[in-house]
Write an enzyme that holds these catalytic residues in place. Structure first.
Site, PDB file in Angstrom:
ATOM      1  N   SER A   8       8.827   0.466   0.691  1.00 43.58           N
ATOM      2  CA  SER A   8       8.511   1.282   1.871  1.00 43.58           C
ATOM      3  C   SER A   8       9.188   0.707   3.101  1.00 43.58           C
ATOM      4  O   SER A   8       8.936  -0.444   3.485  1.00 43.58           O
ATOM      5  CB  SER A   8       7.007   1.314   2.092  1.00 43.58           C
ATOM      6  OG  SER A   8       6.742   1.761   3.407  1.00 43.58           O
ATOM      7  N   HIS A  32      11.049   4.482  -0.236  1.00 42.44           N
ATOM      8  CA  HIS A  32       9.807   5.182   0.121  1.00 42.44           C
ATOM      9  C   HIS A  32       9.746   5.343   1.639  1.00 42.44           C
ATOM     10  O   HIS A  32       9.837   4.360   2.376  1.00 42.44           O
ATOM     11  CB  HIS A  32       8.631   4.342  -0.389  1.00 42.44           C
ATOM     12  CG  HIS A  32       7.264   4.919  -0.166  1.00 42.44           C
ATOM     13  ND1 HIS A  32       6.643   5.740  -1.079  1.00 42.44           N
ATOM     14  CD2 HIS A  32       6.383   4.768   0.850  1.00 42.44           C
ATOM     15  CE1 HIS A  32       5.433   6.063  -0.640  1.00 42.44           C
ATOM     16  NE2 HIS A  32       5.252   5.489   0.537  1.00 42.44           N
ATOM     17  N   ASP A  34       7.575   6.800   4.805  1.00 39.02           N
ATOM     18  CA  ASP A  34       6.227   7.189   5.213  1.00 39.02           C
ATOM     19  C   ASP A  34       6.268   8.051   6.469  1.00 39.02           C
ATOM     20  O   ASP A  34       6.595   7.563   7.549  1.00 39.02           O
ATOM     21  CB  ASP A  34       5.377   5.939   5.470  1.00 39.02           C
ATOM     22  CG  ASP A  34       5.066   5.196   4.195  1.00 39.02           C
ATOM     23  OD1 ASP A  34       4.411   5.782   3.321  1.00 39.02           O
ATOM     24  OD2 ASP A  34       5.494   4.020   4.064  1.00 39.02           O
ATOM     25  N   MET A  36       4.163  10.046   9.148  1.00 34.33           N
ATOM     26  CA  MET A  36       2.798  10.094   9.702  1.00 34.33           C
ATOM     27  C   MET A  36       2.805  10.896  11.003  1.00 34.33           C
ATOM     28  O   MET A  36       3.710  10.724  11.826  1.00 34.33           O
ATOM     29  CB  MET A  36       2.294   8.680   9.998  1.00 34.33           C
ATOM     30  CG  MET A  36       2.341   7.741   8.799  1.00 34.33           C
ATOM     31  SD  MET A  36       1.543   6.175   9.183  1.00 34.33           S
ATOM     32  CE  MET A  36       2.038   5.191   7.751  1.00 34.33           C
ATOM     33  N   HIS A  65       6.643  10.252   1.478  1.00 36.78           N
ATOM     34  CA  HIS A  65       5.175  10.238   1.428  1.00 36.78           C
ATOM     35  C   HIS A  65       4.669  10.835   2.733  1.00 36.78           C
ATOM     36  O   HIS A  65       4.781  10.197   3.783  1.00 36.78           O
ATOM     37  CB  HIS A  65       4.696   8.789   1.221  1.00 36.78           C
ATOM     38  CG  HIS A  65       3.212   8.630   1.253  1.00 36.78           C
ATOM     39  ND1 HIS A  65       2.603   7.394   1.395  1.00 36.78           N
ATOM     40  CD2 HIS A  65       2.201   9.535   1.147  1.00 36.78           C
ATOM     41  CE1 HIS A  65       1.286   7.564   1.386  1.00 36.78           C
ATOM     42  NE2 HIS A  65       1.022   8.834   1.246  1.00 36.78           N
ATOM     43  N   MET A  67       2.008  11.806   5.192  1.00 41.49           N
ATOM     44  CA  MET A  67       0.635  11.629   5.666  1.00 41.49           C
ATOM     45  C   MET A  67       0.467  12.512   6.893  1.00 41.49           C
ATOM     46  O   MET A  67       0.397  12.049   8.032  1.00 41.49           O
ATOM     47  CB  MET A  67       0.382  10.149   5.971  1.00 41.49           C
ATOM     48  CG  MET A  67       0.212   9.330   4.693  1.00 41.49           C
ATOM     49  SD  MET A  67       0.547   7.591   4.934  1.00 41.49           S
ATOM     50  CE  MET A  67       2.337   7.618   4.799  1.00 41.49           C
ATOM     51  N   MET A 136      -3.699   5.954  -3.504  1.00 43.77           N
ATOM     52  CA  MET A 136      -3.605   5.015  -2.383  1.00 43.77           C
ATOM     53  C   MET A 136      -4.530   3.826  -2.643  1.00 43.77           C
ATOM     54  O   MET A 136      -5.709   3.998  -2.962  1.00 43.77           O
ATOM     55  CB  MET A 136      -4.006   5.681  -1.065  1.00 43.77           C
ATOM     56  CG  MET A 136      -3.037   6.735  -0.551  1.00 43.77           C
ATOM     57  SD  MET A 136      -1.370   6.130  -0.237  1.00 43.77           S
ATOM     58  CE  MET A 136      -1.649   4.875   1.015  1.00 43.77           C
ATOM     59  N   GLY A 141      -2.029   4.852   6.609  1.00 43.26           N
ATOM     60  CA  GLY A 141      -1.813   4.786   8.061  1.00 43.26           C
ATOM     61  C   GLY A 141      -1.034   3.571   8.518  1.00 43.26           C
ATOM     62  O   GLY A 141      -0.300   3.647   9.498  1.00 43.26           O
ATOM     63  N   PHE A 142      -1.184   2.471   7.806  1.00 45.12           N
ATOM     64  CA  PHE A 142      -0.549   1.235   8.275  1.00 45.12           C
ATOM     65  C   PHE A 142      -0.080   0.386   7.106  1.00 45.12           C
ATOM     66  O   PHE A 142      -0.715   0.381   6.050  1.00 45.12           O
ATOM     67  CB  PHE A 142      -1.535   0.411   9.123  1.00 45.12           C
ATOM     68  CG  PHE A 142      -2.032   1.163  10.315  1.00 45.12           C
ATOM     69  CD1 PHE A 142      -1.299   1.192  11.499  1.00 45.12           C
ATOM     70  CD2 PHE A 142      -3.206   1.886  10.250  1.00 45.12           C
ATOM     71  CE1 PHE A 142      -1.742   1.920  12.593  1.00 45.12           C
ATOM     72  CE2 PHE A 142      -3.660   2.616  11.340  1.00 45.12           C
ATOM     73  CZ  PHE A 142      -2.922   2.631  12.523  1.00 45.12           C
ATOM     74  N   GLY A 143       1.003  -0.349   7.341  1.00 45.09           N
ATOM     75  CA  GLY A 143       1.449  -1.335   6.374  1.00 45.09           C
ATOM     76  C   GLY A 143       0.656  -2.627   6.559  1.00 45.09           C
ATOM     77  O   GLY A 143      -0.066  -2.790   7.547  1.00 45.09           O
ATOM     78  N   GLY A 144       0.796  -3.500   5.591  1.00 42.67           N
ATOM     79  CA  GLY A 144       0.236  -4.843   5.733  1.00 42.67           C
ATOM     80  C   GLY A 144      -1.268  -4.950   5.565  1.00 42.67           C
ATOM     81  O   GLY A 144      -1.853  -5.980   5.911  1.00 42.67           O
ATOM     82  N   ASP A 174       0.195   2.633  -3.836  1.00 43.44           N
ATOM     83  CA  ASP A 174       0.781   2.379  -2.518  1.00 43.44           C
ATOM     84  C   ASP A 174      -0.284   1.747  -1.631  1.00 43.44           C
ATOM     85  O   ASP A 174      -1.342   2.342  -1.401  1.00 43.44           O
ATOM     86  CB  ASP A 174       1.251   3.717  -1.932  1.00 43.44           C
ATOM     87  CG  ASP A 174       1.896   3.583  -0.558  1.00 43.44           C
ATOM     88  OD1 ASP A 174       2.115   2.444  -0.106  1.00 43.44           O
ATOM     89  OD2 ASP A 174       2.176   4.638   0.051  1.00 43.44           O
ATOM     90  N   GLY A 175       0.033   0.541  -1.140  1.00 40.46           N
ATOM     91  CA  GLY A 175      -0.863  -0.146  -0.213  1.00 40.46           C
ATOM     92  C   GLY A 175      -1.291  -1.492  -0.738  1.00 40.46           C
ATOM     93  O   GLY A 175      -1.996  -1.576  -1.742  1.00 40.46           O
ATOM     94  N   GLY A 176      -0.835  -2.547  -0.084  1.00 41.73           N
ATOM     95  CA  GLY A 176      -1.225  -3.893  -0.485  1.00 41.73           C
ATOM     96  C   GLY A 176      -0.663  -4.330  -1.828  1.00 41.73           C
ATOM     97  O   GLY A 176      -1.156  -5.289  -2.423  1.00 41.73           O
ATOM     98  N   GLY A 196       5.687  -2.419   0.848  1.00 42.09           N
ATOM     99  CA  GLY A 196       6.307  -2.481   2.167  1.00 42.09           C
ATOM    100  C   GLY A 196       6.454  -3.905   2.641  1.00 42.09           C
ATOM    101  O   GLY A 196       7.537  -4.501   2.577  1.00 42.09           O
ATOM    102  N   SER A 197       5.350  -4.487   3.083  1.00 40.03           N
ATOM    103  CA  SER A 197       5.436  -5.844   3.639  1.00 40.03           C
ATOM    104  C   SER A 197       5.854  -6.874   2.594  1.00 40.03           C
ATOM    105  O   SER A 197       6.505  -7.859   2.932  1.00 40.03           O
ATOM    106  CB  SER A 197       4.102  -6.228   4.289  1.00 40.03           C
ATOM    107  OG  SER A 197       3.020  -5.917   3.462  1.00 40.03           O
TER     108      SER A 197
HETATM  109  C1  DX5 Z   1       0.537   3.097   4.241  1.00 41.01           C
HETATM  110  C2  DX5 Z   1       1.857   3.546   3.654  1.00 41.01           C
HETATM  111  C3  DX5 Z   1       2.485   2.535   2.790  1.00 41.01           C
HETATM  112  C4  DX5 Z   1       2.803   1.229   3.480  1.00 41.01           C
HETATM  113  C5  DX5 Z   1       2.523   0.161   2.496  1.00 41.01           C
HETATM  114  O1  DX5 Z   1      -0.190   4.188   4.689  1.00 41.01           O
HETATM  115  O2  DX5 Z   1       1.702   4.721   2.892  1.00 41.01           O
HETATM  116  O3  DX5 Z   1       3.632   3.047   2.132  1.00 41.01           O
HETATM  117  O4  DX5 Z   1       4.109   1.102   3.899  1.00 41.01           O
HETATM  118  O5  DX5 Z   1       2.701  -1.066   3.115  1.00 41.01           O
HETATM  119  P1  DX5 Z   1       2.212  -2.410   2.416  1.00 41.01           P
HETATM  120  O6  DX5 Z   1       2.941  -2.551   1.125  1.00 41.01           O
HETATM  121  O7  DX5 Z   1       2.546  -3.455   3.401  1.00 41.01           O
HETATM  122  O8  DX5 Z   1       0.724  -2.261   2.185  1.00 41.01           O
HETATM  123 ZN    ZN Z   2       3.412   5.306   1.610  1.00 42.62          ZN
END
Ligand code: DX5
Ligand code: ZN
Length: 229
Positions: A8, A32, A34, A36, A65, A67, A136, A141-144, A174-176, A196-197
């Site tokens: 991501s 990927h 995102d 939003m 993706h 959102m 999910m 909404g947010f990475g990390g 997707d997520g963490g 992502g992170s």
């Molecule tokens: C969050 C996004 C993810 C995000 C994941 O809403 O849909 O794609 O980038 O980031 P990480 O891998 O850092 O959780």
């Molecule tokens: Zn995503």
């Protein structure tokens, strides 16, 4: 299809998205993206014009993706823009079957996403209309954010549905998703991994992709749902 990794770019440098894509090419399977809208989720990222440019400059297929609210209205535009996979949230779609068929008609793969608290069972009969189900593993909404273990049983149940019906459906998480969580996801039944992170926070993004792939492949080999045939 085996394990696929979809980094991501949400965690990349937004002033150099082309560089972010190059950093994971050719090692990743997808990029990927995102989208939003600050309504469906409390964050704003990028929209159609930027995705159009990413499609143009990327050697990897784009995994969009969305959102966003009113997915029925906006998602087809991403397929028309050339995103090879377009995933909408079922919570934001009034007519998910019609939308999935429209995405396929426009030449994209059709993905549907579920937030952590959205159950999969009500959609069991709808899965045949989809190419990918995104579960999910954080609130979107947010990475990390920290990985939500509570989603693991839903991943298992989704994999059971796929097996029982002999579907060609990909299961994306997707997520963490990171070195310490990806094996649990693969073991539960996921086969497409967004990170992502864990990729863009690493010193070497390409090496992070490769390490994630190896962990997921190892876990898949011994997973309950995996058959070598
Ligand atoms: C969050 C996004 C993810 C995000 C994941 O809403 O849909 O794609 O980038 O980031 P990480 O891998 O850092 O959780
Ligand atoms: Zn995503």
């Amino acid at each position: 299809m085996g394990v696929q990794i979809s980094p991501s770019i949400l965690s990349a440098d937004f002033t150099d998205l082309a560089g972010a894509v190059r950093a994971i090419t050719p090692g990743a399977d997808w990029v990927h993206v995102d989208v939003m809208d600050n309504h469906f989720v409390p964050n704003l990222t990028l929209g159609l014009p930027v995705v159009e440019r990413i499609v143009e400059v990327s050697a990897l297929p784009v995994d969009a993706h969305l959102m966003i609210e009113d997915a029925d209205r906006w998602a087809p535009g991403y397929a028309e823009a050339g995103a090879a996979s377009v995933t909408f949230h079922v919570e934001a779609s009034a007519a998910p079957v019609r939308l999935a068929r429209e995405l396929r008609r426009l030449g994209s793969r059709a993905g549907m996403a579920l937030k952590p608290a959205t159950p999969v069972e009500p959609y069991a009969e709808l899965l045949a209309e989809l190419d990918m189900l995104l579960l999910m593993t954080v609130e979107p909404g947010f990475g990390g954010q920290a990985f939500l273990d509570v989603v693991l049983p839903k991943i298992r149940r989704a994999r059971e549905l796929v097996k029982d019906r002999d579907l060609r459906l990909w299961l994306q998480v997707d997520g963490g998703v990171a070195a310490d969580t990806i094996e649990r996801c693969a073991d539960a039944g996921a086969d497409v991994f967004v990170a992502g992170s864990a990729v863009y926070g690493a010193d070497d993004a390409a090496a992070a992709v490769q390490a994630l792939r190896e962990s997921a492949e190892r876990a898949t080999e011994s997973a309950w749902w995996h058959s070598s045939s």
